[in-house]
Design a protein around this motif. Structure first.
Motif, PDB file in Angstrom:
ATOM      1  N   CYS A  56      94.387 -11.572   5.035  1.00 41.70           N
ATOM      2  CA  CYS A  56      94.914 -10.425   5.771  1.00 41.70           C
ATOM      3  C   CYS A  56      93.824  -9.422   6.137  1.00 41.70           C
ATOM      4  O   CYS A  56      93.877  -8.818   7.213  1.00 41.70           O
ATOM      5  CB  CYS A  56      95.994  -9.728   4.959  1.00 41.70           C
ATOM      6  SG  CYS A  56      97.440 -10.751   4.635  1.00 41.70           S
ATOM      7  N   CYS A 302      99.556  -4.522  11.170  1.00 41.02           N
ATOM      8  CA  CYS A 302      98.998  -5.080   9.933  1.00 41.02           C
ATOM      9  C   CYS A 302      98.008  -4.123   9.280  1.00 41.02           C
ATOM     10  O   CYS A 302      97.997  -3.966   8.056  1.00 41.02           O
ATOM     11  CB  CYS A 302      98.291  -6.406  10.224  1.00 41.02           C
ATOM     12  SG  CYS A 302      99.360  -7.852  10.182  1.00 41.02           S
ATOM     13  N   LEU A 306      98.266  -2.680   5.428  1.00 40.62           N
ATOM     14  CA  LEU A 306      97.237  -2.908   4.419  1.00 40.62           C
ATOM     15  C   LEU A 306      96.711  -1.613   3.814  1.00 40.62           C
ATOM     16  O   LEU A 306      96.168  -1.611   2.716  1.00 40.62           O
ATOM     17  CB  LEU A 306      96.081  -3.706   5.028  1.00 40.62           C
ATOM     18  CG  LEU A 306      96.415  -5.151   5.412  1.00 40.62           C
ATOM     19  CD1 LEU A 306      95.336  -5.729   6.304  1.00 40.62           C
ATOM     20  CD2 LEU A 306      96.592  -6.003   4.169  1.00 40.62           C
ATOM     21  N   SER A 312     106.078  -3.232   6.207  1.00 38.15           N
ATOM     22  CA  SER A 312     106.192  -4.268   7.237  1.00 38.15           C
ATOM     23  C   SER A 312     107.372  -4.006   8.161  1.00 38.15           C
ATOM     24  O   SER A 312     107.304  -4.252   9.374  1.00 38.15           O
ATOM     25  CB  SER A 312     106.331  -5.636   6.570  1.00 38.15           C
ATOM     26  OG  SER A 312     105.227  -5.898   5.730  1.00 38.15           O
ATOM     27  N   CYS A 331      99.100 -10.625   8.303  1.00 35.70           N
ATOM     28  CA  CYS A 331      99.964 -10.349   7.141  1.00 35.70           C
ATOM     29  C   CYS A 331     101.234 -11.199   7.154  1.00 35.70           C
ATOM     30  O   CYS A 331     101.885 -11.338   6.126  1.00 35.70           O
ATOM     31  CB  CYS A 331     100.343  -8.870   7.106  1.00 35.70           C
ATOM     32  SG  CYS A 331      98.946  -7.778   6.799  1.00 35.70           S
ATOM     33  N   GLY A 337     100.517 -12.611   2.229  1.00 34.56           N
ATOM     34  CA  GLY A 337     100.628 -11.411   3.044  1.00 34.56           C
ATOM     35  C   GLY A 337     101.883 -10.606   2.764  1.00 34.56           C
ATOM     36  O   GLY A 337     102.944 -11.148   2.449  1.00 34.56           O
TER      37      GLY A 337
END
Length: 349
Positions: A56, A302, A306, A312, A331, A337
Motif C-alpha cells: 500500500c 488511499c 494510510l 476507506s 489499499c 490493505g
C-alpha cells in the motif's frame, strides 16, 4: 474470569476520554475486522488503520519502473501476487503482462533467483517490497546469486523500515499497536527509545484474537494513566534484542536511503537500497532506469487512508468503482490493505 474475558469487558465498558489507537500492521487490521473485535469496542475507542502494508505504501513510480523493465527492457518480472494489480501511473503489471511482458508470480524470494538460474537467457528482476520482516530473505537472494555466479538476476528495491514511519505518524494517534513480526526482527529497544525520547506510547501485539484483545486492553489501561508507556505483549516471539543475525544480514547488503511513502511523502532514511558493492544486482543501475515521478488516481483516497485522515468508506470510489475485483488503489489490491479489510469485513460499520 480469564485474561481474554477481562480484556473484552474493559474494551466494551470503557467510558473515559476518547482515545485513538493506530494498528500499524495490515495483518492486524484484517485480523481485528475478521475476529469481530471492532464490534466489541466502546464508541470511545477509535482504531486507525495506519501505513503498515508494504504494498500500500509503495508509490506509483515503483510500479512504473517495473512496467518499464518489463516492456522496454524485456526483463522477466518476478513478484508476489499482490503487486501485479497495483495501478501505476498508466499501467499495472497485469496490463503489461496482457501486452506481452513476462510477469511471474513467486511465493518466496528464493523462487525468483531459482528461476533466474534455470533461465539464463532471461534477465530476471525480483520486486523487493517489504518491511524488516521480509528484507532478510530478499538479502539472501543476492547472497545466493553471488555464491552461485548467477549474473541474470537483480532486485528492484522498495523496501522500507518502520522507525521513521512511527515518528511521521505520531501526531495521528495516541498510541501504536506495534507489529509483532517487525519487532521480532528489530527488537523492542526502538519502542523504548520512542517512549523515552519522544513520548510515544504503544504495545507490541501478536496476531491471535486473544493476543489482540489483551494488547488493546493494555493500550487502554496505559493511556488512562496519562504517561508514555511501552509493553511487549508478544514475548513468546519478540525480545528486546530481536534477531541480531537478521539485522546483520540487512546491514551487509543494504544501506538506508530516503524513501517516498504513498500518502505520507518522503521520510528520511526510511528506505533500503543495495550497497554499492552489489550494484550488479541493482536493477535501477543495471538497466539505467531514468528517474520517474508517478501519478496516482486523483479520485483515490488511499494516501489519506494510510495517514489515518479518513476511513476507506469515506472514499467515493470505495465499493463502487473500486472493489477487490476491479481495484482503483493499492489499499484495495493488497491482502493486507485497509480498504480490502473494510470491503471484506467492515462495510456494516
Amino acid at each position: 474470569m480469564s485474561a481474554t474475558e477481562e480484556a473484552k469487558q474493559l474494551l466494551s465498558d470503557y467510558d473515559g476520554p476518547a482515545i485513538h489507537i493506530m494498528e500499524v500492521c495490515g495483518t492486524h487490521t484484517h485480523e481485528i475486522f475478521k475476529d469481530g473485535i471492532r464490534q466489541l469496542l466502546s464508541p470511545k475507542i477509535n482504531l486507525i488503520s495506519g501505513p503498515g502494508c508494504p504494498v500500500c505504501v509503495t508509490p506509483a513510480d515503483f510500479i512504473d519502473e517495473a512496467v518499464m523493465l518489463a516492456l522496454e527492457k524485456n526483463c522477466t518480472i518476478t513478484t508476489f501476487g499482490d503487486l501485479v494489480r497495483v495501478p501505476g501511473s498508466e499501467k499495472s503489471l497485469a496490463d503489461a503482462r496482457a501486452g506481452g511482458a513476462k510477469v511471474k508470480v513467486v511465493y518466496a524470494p528464493s523462487d525468483a533467483v531459482d528461476y533466474a538460474k534455470k533461465h539464463p537467457d532471461e534477465d530476471v528482476v525480483f520486486l523487493s517490497v517489504g518491511f524488516e520482516t521480509t528484507v532478510p530473505s530478499e538479502c539472501l537472494t543476492v547472497q545466493q546469486a553471488v555464491e552461485q555466479g548467477i549474473k541474470n538476476f537483480s532486485l528492484l528495491t522498495a523496501n522500507k523500515t518502520m522507525p521513521g514511519a512511527y515518528l511521521a505518524m505520531r501526531e495521528a494517534t495516541d498510541a501504536f499497536l506495534y507489529p509483532g513480526h517487525v519487532h521480532a526482527i528489530i527488537g523492542t529497544s526502538l519502542c523504548e527509545k520512542l517512549r523515552d525520547e519522544y513520548g510515544i506510547s504503544g504495545v507490541c501485539a501478536g496476531f491471535t484474537p486473544s493476543e489482540l484483545l489483551i494488547a488493546l486492553a493494555l493500550e487502554v489501561r496505559g493511556l488512562s494513566k496519562g504517561k508514555p508507556f511501552f509493553i511487549n505483549a508478544y514475548p513468546r516471539v519478540v525480545t528486546h534484542e530481536g534477531s541480531p543475525k537478521a539485522v546483520e544480514l540487512i546491514h551487509k547488503y543494504l544501506k538506508p536511503v530516503d524513501a517516498v511513502w504513498r500518502g505520507i511523502g518522503e521520510i528520511k532514511g526510511s528506505g533500503l537500497a543495495l550497497r554499492d558493492e552489489y550494484a550488479d544486482f541493482d536493477a535501477r543501475k543495471k538497466y539505467s532506469l531514468p528517474h520517474i515521478t508517478g501519478r496516482d488516481n486523483p479520485a483515490c483516497r488511499c494516501g489519506e487512508v494510510l495517514q489515518g485522515r479518513c476511513t476507506s468508506k469515506d472514499c467515493p470510489l470505495f465499493g463502487k468503482a473500486c472493489t477487490p475485483e476491479h481495484p482503483a488503489g493499492a489499499c484495495m489490491v493488497s491482502s493486507e490493505g485497509a480498504c480490502s479489510a473494510y470491503y471484506l469485513y467492515g462495510r456494516g460499520f
